[in-house]
Each structure stands twice: as structure tokens, then as C-alpha cells.
Design a protein around this motif. Sequence first.
Motif: not given
Length: 239
Positions: A126-145
Amino acid sequence: MADIFHLERIFKNTSLTPTDKKILEFILSNPQKVQTQGIRSLAVATFTSPASIERLAKKLGYSGYSELLFQAKHIAATNAVPQSTDLYNFTTLPQRDLELKIAQLFDRKHYFYIYGEGFNEFVTGYIYRKFLVTHFPALLLSGLEIPLVYEEDQDPVLLLISRSGENFACLQKIEQIEQVNGALISLTANPNSTIAKKSDVPIFIPDTRLSDSANINYTTFFGDCINAFEKLLNFSNQQ
């Protein structure tokens, strides 16, 4: 502090003049007061006239001033935007420190990494999608380091969700964000946890079922995390 209302969202498809907005903001912020004192007192308080207030009521589709006030009580109860003071009960930071940190980190110049495991993934999604629609640069660290995706121009912030505040994978992510001199925001149910103590902005979500790691019993933790994040974002937008 008076409540804040997004008038254009409440009264859609209506062209509100500055005078209209002044009247509506006063009514919605003081619904009980205007009902007690009457239309003439409202006109004086808003530097308008009873005729202007009646015209506004008709413009909004109401039969008159009385119906406008009746609807205002419901609108005021359901559409007030949370104030920054709502956040102070969720953190161990002093009020001024919290305000400065939020203003500093939520400026769209920082790059947000978001992480949480298990049921927390619903919250981070939810937070990731909210960041995207409010134009914050963001990345969801799902399986990522972080070392694999970090770039030097990012000015990173790690936003962690951990109910216990002691999640091993989250602690590893903290080590990684420290290596690149990033900041840390956490939402946990344990203000004395390792994660909370390491955070630049520790947000505490009360949960009486902290030991229920399998999430079998009743809890509002995950929904409250989303509510707290919305308060953070709303406060940053007021700066």
C-alpha cells in the motif's frame, strides 16, 4: 488548530469563490457554533452578508441556510483531514524533532526503500503504491538487497514495517542503509525494540498481541500502520 477540509473534493463540480470558501471553512470548522448563533453572526465572522450565505446554500443545491448547516455537521464529522498533532502520540521523538524530520525526509528529493515481511507486505504494498501516485521516488524491496539497487544520487531513506521491531531481515536492511548513510523510518509495535531505537523517525503502533507472531488473534496493527503512514504523508504535504 482548526480542522482542514479539502473543499474542492467535498463540493465537486462547483465553482467556489474565495468568499464561498471562507464561509464554508468557518461553518465546517464551527458547526455547533454557527447553529447556535445564527446566520447574521456567521456573516459578521466571515465579513460577508446573510444574502451571500443564502446564495451559497442554493449554489450547493440546498434549500437554504438551515439545510446547509444540517449537512455541515455530517460533512465536518467525516471529512476533516488529520492534523499533525495526531502524530505525536505515535512516537518517542519530541514534537519539534518529529516535525523537522518529516519535513526533511518527505521532500521528494529522497529515494524511499520500503520493506516488511509476512503480513507486513500488505502494508508495504500500500505504501509503495501511495508513494507512486503522490510522485515520491520509491522502490519496494521484495527479494531485493539495497547494495544491488542503490545509486549514489538517491539520498536514500529506508521505511521498515516490523511488528516486533526485532525482525532479522529488517535488521539486515538497517545495516545496508547505514552503509550508504541513509535515514531510517520504522513502524513497530515495540518502542523499545532494536529497530525503533535505530530509527531517525520511530513510529509506535500500539498492539496488545505483540507475542502473536503468527497473527492468529485479533489485531489492528496492520491497519493502524497504514493510518499512521497517511498521517505522516499528510503532515509532509502541509509543510
